[in-house]
Design a protein around this motif. Structure first.
Motif, PDB file in Angstrom:
ATOM      1  N   LEU A 335       1.178  -1.657  -0.168  1.00 56.33           N
ATOM      2  CA  LEU A 335       0.332   0.207   0.074  1.00 56.33           C
ATOM      3  C   LEU A 335       0.450   1.658  -0.001  1.00 56.33           C
ATOM      4  N   ASP A 336       1.928   1.298   0.053  1.00 55.75           N
ATOM      5  CA  ASP A 336       2.795   2.474   0.702  1.00 55.75           C
ATOM      6  C   ASP A 336       3.224   2.571  -1.036  1.00 55.75           C
ATOM      7  N   ILE A 337       4.362   1.684  -1.568  1.00 59.49           N
ATOM      8  CA  ILE A 337       5.179   1.557  -2.587  1.00 59.49           C
ATOM      9  C   ILE A 337       4.418   1.551  -3.784  1.00 59.49           C
ATOM     10  N   ALA A 338       2.817   1.149  -3.876  1.00 58.89           N
ATOM     11  CA  ALA A 338       2.388   0.980  -4.991  1.00 58.89           C
ATOM     12  C   ALA A 338       0.863   1.180  -5.223  1.00 58.89           C
ATOM     13  N   PRO A 339       0.314   1.427  -4.088  1.00 58.90           N
ATOM     14  CA  PRO A 339      -1.349   1.828  -3.771  1.00 58.90           C
ATOM     15  C   PRO A 339      -2.029   0.658  -4.925  1.00 58.90           C
ATOM     16  N   ARG A 340      -1.984   1.833  -5.939  1.00 58.27           N
ATOM     17  CA  ARG A 340      -2.661   1.101  -6.651  1.00 58.27           C
ATOM     18  C   ARG A 340      -3.039  -0.101  -7.441  1.00 58.27           C
ATOM     19  N   TYR A 341      -1.942  -0.804  -7.232  1.00 57.24           N
ATOM     20  CA  TYR A 341      -1.481  -2.118  -7.618  1.00 57.24           C
ATOM     21  C   TYR A 341      -1.840  -2.460  -6.228  1.00 57.24           C
ATOM     22  N   ALA A 342      -1.938  -2.329  -5.910  1.00 59.55           N
ATOM     23  CA  ALA A 342      -1.845  -2.406  -3.583  1.00 59.55           C
ATOM     24  C   ALA A 342      -2.986  -4.562  -3.789  1.00 59.55           C
ATOM     25  N   SER A 343      -4.312  -4.497  -4.081  1.00 64.61           N
ATOM     26  CA  SER A 343      -4.086  -5.832  -4.913  1.00 64.61           C
ATOM     27  C   SER A 343      -3.593  -7.029  -5.221  1.00 64.61           C
ATOM     28  N   LEU A 344      -3.175  -6.334  -6.208  1.00 63.92           N
ATOM     29  CA  LEU A 344      -2.149  -7.583  -6.805  1.00 63.92           C
ATOM     30  C   LEU A 344      -1.297  -7.709  -6.860  1.00 63.92           C
ATOM     31  N   LEU A 345      -0.559  -6.528  -5.729  1.00 62.56           N
ATOM     32  CA  LEU A 345       0.964  -7.092  -5.273  1.00 62.56           C
ATOM     33  C   LEU A 345       0.831  -8.106  -4.175  1.00 62.56           C
ATOM     34  N   MET A 346      -0.057  -7.845  -2.916  1.00 63.50           N
ATOM     35  CA  MET A 346      -0.583  -8.283  -2.138  1.00 63.50           C
ATOM     36  C   MET A 346      -1.403  -9.547  -2.338  1.00 63.50           C
ATOM     37  N   GLY A 347      -1.469 -10.381  -3.293  1.00 66.69           N
ATOM     38  CA  GLY A 347      -1.962 -12.209  -3.837  1.00 66.69           C
ATOM     39  C   GLY A 347      -1.249 -11.747  -3.964  1.00 66.69           C
ATOM     40  N   THR A 348      -0.003 -10.991  -5.424  1.00 72.92           N
ATOM     41  CA  THR A 348       0.702 -12.653  -5.354  1.00 72.92           C
ATOM     42  C   THR A 348       1.729 -12.866  -4.728  1.00 72.92           C
ATOM     43  N   SER A 349       2.151 -12.348  -3.163  1.00 79.96           N
ATOM     44  CA  SER A 349       3.939 -11.977  -2.476  1.00 79.96           C
ATOM     45  C   SER A 349       3.077 -13.288  -1.488  1.00 79.96           C
ATOM     46  N   ARG A 350       1.456 -12.850  -1.346  1.00 77.49           N
ATOM     47  CA  ARG A 350       0.919 -13.894  -0.453  1.00 77.49           C
ATOM     48  C   ARG A 350       1.230 -15.503  -1.014  1.00 77.49           C
ATOM     49  N   GLY A 351       0.029 -15.641  -2.074  1.00 77.83           N
ATOM     50  CA  GLY A 351       0.362 -16.799  -3.192  1.00 77.83           C
ATOM     51  C   GLY A 351       1.648 -17.182  -2.855  1.00 77.83           C
ATOM     52  N   PHE A 352       3.058 -16.606  -3.286  1.00 83.28           N
ATOM     53  CA  PHE A 352       4.220 -16.919  -3.364  1.00 83.28           C
ATOM     54  C   PHE A 352       4.760 -17.360  -1.540  1.00 83.28           C
ATOM     55  N   ALA A 353       4.589 -15.953  -0.767  1.00 85.08           N
ATOM     56  CA  ALA A 353       4.967 -16.765   0.743  1.00 85.08           C
ATOM     57  C   ALA A 353       4.156 -18.123   0.811  1.00 85.08           C
ATOM     58  N   HIS A 354       2.972 -18.087   0.836  1.00 84.94           N
ATOM     59  CA  HIS A 354       2.163 -19.610   0.779  1.00 84.94           C
ATOM     60  C   HIS A 354       2.899 -21.376   0.175  1.00 84.94           C
ATOM     61  N   SER A 355       3.586 -20.690  -0.206  1.00 86.94           N
ATOM     62  CA  SER A 355       5.082 -22.076  -1.275  1.00 86.94           C
ATOM     63  C   SER A 355       5.715 -22.568   0.204  1.00 86.94           C
ATOM     64  N   SER A 356       6.157 -21.415   0.867  1.00 79.89           N
ATOM     65  CA  SER A 356       6.796 -22.011   2.190  1.00 79.89           C
ATOM     66  C   SER A 356       5.899 -23.261   3.276  1.00 79.89           C
ATOM     67  N   ALA A 357       4.248 -22.734   2.410  1.00 76.87           N
ATOM     68  CA  ALA A 357       3.302 -23.964   3.176  1.00 76.87           C
ATOM     69  C   ALA A 357       3.409 -25.413   2.826  1.00 76.87           C
TER      70      ALA A 357
END
Length: 414
Positions: A335-357
């Protein structure tokens, strides 16, 4: 042709009128807890509660399934446990993108000076969901049978969807029940433009963005720690203290209750520091450090204090609680670095993050099967090293200002 609406938070308030901006004197701050924006935060809290609860169900029911000899007569306890943990990891990973959508809301609903607390109120529902499942999952399994855990939380999921569809709107302008003072306060606080026409996604610039990559990598390594709590807290307590499923659920839930409290307090702390004129990037990095180093260090210390039941529970509780502080740090950095793309970035980063699961049970299984005496210790040392690596990358390359590729472009009539 395109129309752009600019909001000026410093001197004038902007109001949407047929795609244009009408400037007025900015309103005073409206009430918080009784406001629509906090109502949406609590609805998001409930939806996140449901989402992560459904993901976490198997981490407690697998104990009942493994111990039920009628269902698994051909498996020993170790084999069944490893298989169910792998199933838990798959459930956690496939839902990674489910968290991203809500960040599109905060782009338009969260005033900058309230962004941390609103986001952490919403995200703390995840830890409350884990706490609830671990607390009552064992009780329901013993009283009604483990399938009823899935039925009950599935019904709660239907209810949360209905609340979301009825009460949540894209922005304050389109919400039919928001008060005019609150609408004016939110719009005048947002320092961004909303263009009617979508701009092309700057994929090349995003791939070259070190702040973006550092945020994603830190999220992945921190999620390694989170997934260790979710998947292995019941297993660790059960293997060390030999408690039954009812006690195991109660003991396993305590760290996540503390995490729920600390997650909300972390948002309050971040906004407090911002109001004290700390730089935004400084706040994000301080909170992220507190959510990484102390929790990982406490986890590493567990094998050395396992002779003490009370100390082990205290360390687990403090570690899990401090871990949730990252909700106000790296996890809302998009939300700080790219508010207009926050939804896309968070969905993507959380998706990658859950690869740790998926990776956590593989690595844990390797160490625990190779060396039963030092397996937990070695596994926890690897966790600490991974966590530290992601944190260092974020501290070096992390930013909190809007990146050039994420800035709104002024559209003009041709």
């Amino acid at each position: 042709m395109a129309t752009v609406v600019e909001l000026n938070p410093t001197s004038e308030k902007s109001e949407f009128v047929l795609g244009t901006a009408v400037n007025k004197t900015p309103p005073r701050k409206v009430l918080s807890l009784c406001s629509m924006r906090y109502g949406i935060a609590f609805i998001a809290h409930f939806c996140n509660f449901t989402l992560i609860a459904q993901n976490s169900i198997i981490s407690i029911t697998m104990v009942a399934m493994v111990n039920n000899t009628n269902h698994l007569p051909h498996l020993n306890s170790s084999a069944g446990l490893n298989g169910d943990q792998h199933e838990a990891s798959k459930h956690l990973s496939i839902k990674g993108t489910g968290y991203g959508g809500q960040f599109a809301l905060w782009q338009r609903w969260a005033p900058p000076n309230e962004r941390s607390r609103l986001c952490t109120i919403a995200m703390s529902g995840m830890t409350l969901g884990i706490f609830t499942v671990l607390l009552v999952g064992g009780i329901i399994s013993e009283a009604l049978g483990w399938p009823f855990v899935f039925y009950i939380f599935g019904g709660i999921g239907v209810l949360s969807c209905l609340l979301w569809f009825i009460l949540v709107y894209d922005d304050p302008v389109s919400h039919p029940w928001i008060s005019d003072p609150e609408k004016e306060y939110i719009l005048s606080s947002l320092n961004q433009q909303f263009s009617i026409e979508e701009q092309p996604l700057p994929i090349k610039a995003m791939l070259k963005s070190l702040p973006l990559w550092s945020m994603c990598l830190c999220s992945i390594t921190h999620q390694w720690l989170v997934n260790t709590f979710i998947i292995y807290t019941p297993t660790y307590i059960s293997s060390v203290f030999k408690v039954n499923i009812r006690d195991n659920g109660f003991l396993s839930s305590l760290p996540f209750f503390a995490a729920w409290v600390f997650g909300i307090l972390g948002g309050q702390l971040a906004d407090f520091l911002l109001n004290k004129n700390f730089r935004l990037i400084t706040v994000r990095k301080i909170i992220t450090i507190l959510g990484n180093i102390p929790p990982a260090a406490l986890i590493v210390a567990l094998p050395y204090v396992q002779s003490s039941y009370i100390t082990t529970i205290i360390f687990l509780t403090l570690s899990c609680a401090l871990c949730s502080l990252c909700q106000a740090g790296v996890y809302i950095n998009a939300l700080d670095i790219a508010p207009r793309y926050a939804s896309l970035l968070m969905g993507t980063s959380r998706g990658f993050a859950h690869s740790s699961a998926v990776l956590v049970p593989v690595v844990a299984g390797f160490f625990l099967n190779q060396d039963s005496e030092f397996g937990w210790r070695n596994f926890f040392f690897v966790l600490f090293a991974i966590n530290l690596l992601g944190l260092i990358i974020y501290l070096v390359f992390g930013k909190a200002d809007i990146q050039e590729w994420a800035r709104e472009r002024k559209l003009t009539r041709l």
